[in-house]
Design a protein around this motif. Structure first.
Motif, PDB file in Angstrom:
ATOM      1  N   VAL A 194       0.871  -1.189   0.000  1.00 40.70           N
ATOM      2  CA  VAL A 194       0.000   0.000   0.000  1.00 40.70           C
ATOM      3  C   VAL A 194       0.901   1.231   0.000  1.00 40.70           C
ATOM      4  O   VAL A 194       1.697   1.417   0.923  1.00 40.70           O
ATOM      5  CB  VAL A 194      -0.943   0.012   1.227  1.00 40.70           C
ATOM      6  N   LYS A 195       0.781   2.056  -1.038  1.00 38.05           N
ATOM      7  CA  LYS A 195       1.708   3.188  -1.206  1.00 38.05           C
ATOM      8  C   LYS A 195       0.941   4.515  -1.374  1.00 38.05           C
ATOM      9  O   LYS A 195      -0.128   4.538  -1.995  1.00 38.05           O
ATOM     10  CB  LYS A 195       2.553   2.973  -2.464  1.00 38.05           C
ATOM     11  N   PRO A 196       1.518   5.614  -0.854  1.00 42.14           N
ATOM     12  CA  PRO A 196       0.889   6.926  -1.055  1.00 42.14           C
ATOM     13  C   PRO A 196       0.788   7.270  -2.543  1.00 42.14           C
ATOM     14  O   PRO A 196       1.672   6.900  -3.319  1.00 42.14           O
ATOM     15  CB  PRO A 196       1.862   7.894  -0.358  1.00 42.14           C
ATOM     16  N   GLN A 197      -0.292   7.939  -2.922  1.00 45.21           N
ATOM     17  CA  GLN A 197      -0.497   8.302  -4.333  1.00 45.21           C
ATOM     18  C   GLN A 197      -1.075   9.715  -4.432  1.00 45.21           C
ATOM     19  O   GLN A 197      -2.153   9.976  -3.911  1.00 45.21           O
ATOM     20  CB  GLN A 197      -1.464   7.302  -5.002  1.00 45.21           C
ATOM     21  N   PRO A 198      -0.351  10.641  -5.107  1.00 45.67           N
ATOM     22  CA  PRO A 198      -0.933  11.966  -5.323  1.00 45.67           C
ATOM     23  C   PRO A 198      -2.034  11.928  -6.385  1.00 45.67           C
ATOM     24  O   PRO A 198      -1.912  11.219  -7.393  1.00 45.67           O
ATOM     25  CB  PRO A 198       0.256  12.810  -5.807  1.00 45.67           C
ATOM     26  N   PHE A 199      -3.093  12.667  -6.137  1.00 44.34           N
ATOM     27  CA  PHE A 199      -4.212  12.800  -7.078  1.00 44.34           C
ATOM     28  C   PHE A 199      -4.352  14.265  -7.468  1.00 44.34           C
ATOM     29  O   PHE A 199      -4.269  15.138  -6.601  1.00 44.34           O
ATOM     30  CB  PHE A 199      -5.527  12.369  -6.414  1.00 44.34           C
ATOM     31  N   ILE A 200      -4.593  14.513  -8.736  1.00 44.43           N
ATOM     32  CA  ILE A 200      -4.900  15.875  -9.182  1.00 44.43           C
ATOM     33  C   ILE A 200      -6.372  15.931  -9.577  1.00 44.43           C
ATOM     34  O   ILE A 200      -6.856  15.062 -10.306  1.00 44.43           O
ATOM     35  CB  ILE A 200      -3.987  16.304 -10.352  1.00 44.43           C
ATOM     36  N   PHE A 201      -7.065  16.933  -9.057  1.00 45.95           N
ATOM     37  CA  PHE A 201      -8.486  17.110  -9.364  1.00 45.95           C
ATOM     38  C   PHE A 201      -8.629  18.431 -10.124  1.00 45.95           C
ATOM     39  O   PHE A 201      -8.593  19.506  -9.532  1.00 45.95           O
ATOM     40  CB  PHE A 201      -9.287  17.145  -8.048  1.00 45.95           C
ATOM     41  N   PRO A 202      -8.773  18.378 -11.465  1.00 44.33           N
ATOM     42  CA  PRO A 202      -8.944  19.613 -12.231  1.00 44.33           C
ATOM     43  C   PRO A 202     -10.397  20.096 -12.170  1.00 44.33           C
ATOM     44  O   PRO A 202     -11.326  19.293 -12.212  1.00 44.33           O
ATOM     45  CB  PRO A 202      -8.569  19.197 -13.654  1.00 44.33           C
ATOM     46  N   ILE A 203     -10.562  21.394 -12.042  1.00 44.46           N
ATOM     47  CA  ILE A 203     -11.913  21.989 -11.994  1.00 44.46           C
ATOM     48  C   ILE A 203     -12.114  22.809 -13.270  1.00 44.46           C
ATOM     49  O   ILE A 203     -11.346  23.731 -13.553  1.00 44.46           O
ATOM     50  CB  ILE A 203     -12.082  22.909 -10.768  1.00 44.46           C
ATOM     51  N   TYR A 204     -13.139  22.424 -14.041  1.00 40.64           N
ATOM     52  CA  TYR A 204     -13.416  23.096 -15.316  1.00 40.64           C
ATOM     53  C   TYR A 204     -14.575  24.081 -15.152  1.00 40.64           C
ATOM     54  O   TYR A 204     -15.297  24.049 -14.159  1.00 40.64           O
ATOM     55  CB  TYR A 204     -13.734  22.050 -16.393  1.00 40.64           C
ATOM     56  N   LYS A 205     -14.727  24.932 -16.145  1.00 40.75           N
ATOM     57  CA  LYS A 205     -15.799  25.930 -16.188  1.00 40.75           C
ATOM     58  C   LYS A 205     -17.146  25.249 -15.910  1.00 40.75           C
ATOM     59  O   LYS A 205     -17.417  24.168 -16.448  1.00 40.75           O
ATOM     60  CB  LYS A 205     -15.832  26.557 -17.586  1.00 40.75           C
ATOM     61  N   GLY A 206     -17.937  25.866 -15.067  1.00 42.56           N
ATOM     62  CA  GLY A 206     -19.231  25.259 -14.744  1.00 42.56           C
ATOM     63  C   GLY A 206     -19.191  24.424 -13.471  1.00 42.56           C
ATOM     64  O   GLY A 206     -20.210  23.974 -12.973  1.00 42.56           O
ATOM     65  N   GLU A 207     -17.969  24.168 -12.950  1.00 42.75           N
ATOM     66  CA  GLU A 207     -17.839  23.425 -11.690  1.00 42.75           C
ATOM     67  C   GLU A 207     -17.352  24.381 -10.604  1.00 42.75           C
ATOM     68  O   GLU A 207     -16.719  25.389 -10.895  1.00 42.75           O
ATOM     69  CB  GLU A 207     -16.842  22.268 -11.846  1.00 42.75           C
ATOM     70  N   SER A 208     -17.615  24.044  -9.353  1.00 38.50           N
ATOM     71  CA  SER A 208     -17.297  24.960  -8.255  1.00 38.50           C
ATOM     72  C   SER A 208     -15.955  24.644  -7.608  1.00 38.50           C
ATOM     73  O   SER A 208     -15.772  23.580  -7.022  1.00 38.50           O
ATOM     74  CB  SER A 208     -18.400  24.890  -7.200  1.00 38.50           C
ATOM     75  N   SER A 209     -15.016  25.602  -7.719  1.00 36.92           N
ATOM     76  CA  SER A 209     -13.708  25.459  -7.059  1.00 36.92           C
ATOM     77  C   SER A 209     -13.874  25.508  -5.544  1.00 36.92           C
ATOM     78  O   SER A 209     -13.210  24.768  -4.811  1.00 36.92           O
ATOM     79  CB  SER A 209     -12.760  26.587  -7.469  1.00 36.92           C
ATOM     80  N   LEU A 210     -14.780  26.348  -5.078  1.00 33.62           N
ATOM     81  CA  LEU A 210     -14.997  26.517  -3.638  1.00 33.62           C
ATOM     82  C   LEU A 210     -15.518  25.221  -3.007  1.00 33.62           C
ATOM     83  O   LEU A 210     -15.055  24.790  -1.947  1.00 33.62           O
ATOM     84  CB  LEU A 210     -15.989  27.661  -3.386  1.00 33.62           C
TER      85      LEU A 210
END
Length: 360
Positions: free
Chosen positions: A84-100
């Protein structure tokens, strides 16, 4: 193995079955386990390879499930550092989705994962994202977040726990299907293709096969298809939202390739006969191609697998809303454990042990 009496007979050699076997042996019960095929043959080796809290369950406000999952993820990281190893995830937020909304969700995830060995979440620049994910489209990209979860070798964890159970005296028999159970008020006779034993209690840990063994409706399985490609390579995983149906899916680094998945569709067929359809493949390819500058097609798929999530019976028709929590059913000397997630197997079986103690 003829006519011997055991305290506990476990049916099913997936993660729940072998963990129950280990915990039963540690509690001093004489324990035997039967698996119809090979250990970890079903859903336990067909996962998304994630030991995770389940970020998306926050949307359903299943805070206690997420908190428990995160605590169990942290235990897995500590207990099986090579698997079991740590894994970075990137979550991109596109127009129409809420960054907040995303920022708030990740802060809640950090909060629920108290004392985690993993780094906290944070915002990253679009430039950093481009460097990490050269294949990701930046059209309409508003902002990006990075957080950490873990990836695991699901099958090896099952085998490691099974070996530990064997060392503690559990008898484990693979390729030995159970043909019949004769249940009385005091014990159960278990007839397999090779043996005939008795037990004070039977544990039904057969996952998608639970209905068949219990002879009643305990699970509504859903089908999860995963594809592996040698494209879209990156050290970071991604969490993406399919604009068509708002379902979450992942791209995850996997053995120097990329794992993409998963589907989540109701399945009513024979669990022994599950297949990946063209529709399943097209769904995943269409979803990922909405985000990828390098389009991939079926010729880019080098591996695939399909598993059945043994979701506990629910009255909701929306599979995305069905809880990943678990249920224990008792019926004449048989305890069935259904639902749950691979990540929470240990705590689920701890709860099951409380029930076993009532009957052994």
């Amino acid at each position: 193995k003829l006519n011997r009496m055991y305290d506990v007979c476990i049916i099913g050699g997936g993660i729940n079955g072998v963990t129950a076997a280990l915990q039963c042996s540690e509690a001093g019960y004489s324990t035997i386990l039967f698996e119809q095929k090979r250990l970890a043959n079903g859903a336990s080796s067909k996962t998304s390879k994630l030991a995770h809290g389940g970020l998306r369950y926050l949307a359903n406000l299943e805070l206690s499930l997420v908190k428990e999952s995160l605590q169990e993820r942290n235990i897995l990281l500590e207990k099986y550092p090579t698997l079991v190893k740590p894994q970075p995830f990137i979550f991109p937020i596109y127009k129409g989705e809420s960054s907040l909304k995303m920022w708030a969700g990740l802060k809640m995830y950090d909060l629920l994962s108290s004392k985690s060995p993993l780094p906290k979440s944070g915002k990253i620049s679009i430039e950093q994202t481009k460097l990490s994910l050269p294949w990701l489209t930046t059209n309409n990209l508003k902002s990006c977040f990075m957080y950490y979860d873990a990836v695991m070798n699901d099958k090896e964890i099952v085998h490691t726990i099974a070996n530990e159970a064997r060392q503690k005296g559990v008898e484990i028999y693979s390729n030995e299907p159970v043909i019949r159970l004769d249940r009385s008020d005091n014990d159960v006779t278990v007839i397999t293709t090779k043996s005939n034993i008795s037990a004070r209690i039977v544990i039904n840990a057969t996952g998608a096969w639970s209905n068949k063994l219990a002879q009643k409706q305990l699970v509504n399985p859903t089908k999860g298809v995963h594809l592996v490609t040698n494209k879209l390579l990156s050290k970071a995983a991604t969490i993406l939202i399919n604009p068509e149906d708002k379902r979450v899916f992942f791209t995850i680094p996997y053995n120097n390739n990329t794992l993409i998945g998963t589907t989540d569709t109701p399945y009513t067929g024979d669990p022994d006969n599950i297949k990946i359809t063209r529709k399943d493949v097209n769904y995943i390819l269409d979803a990922v191609n909405k985000f990828s500058v390098e389009k991939i097609d079926k010729d880019d798929i080098i591996n695939s697998w399909v598993g059945l999530r043994p979701l506990a019976v629910s009255n909701t028709m929306d599979v995305g809303k069905i809880s990943r929590d678990f249920m224990i059913d008792y019926d004449r000397r048989m305890l069935s454990i259904v639902g749950g997630k691979f990540t929470t197997h240990r705590s689920m079986i701890e709860t099951l042990m409380g029930e076993i103690k009532k009957y052994v």
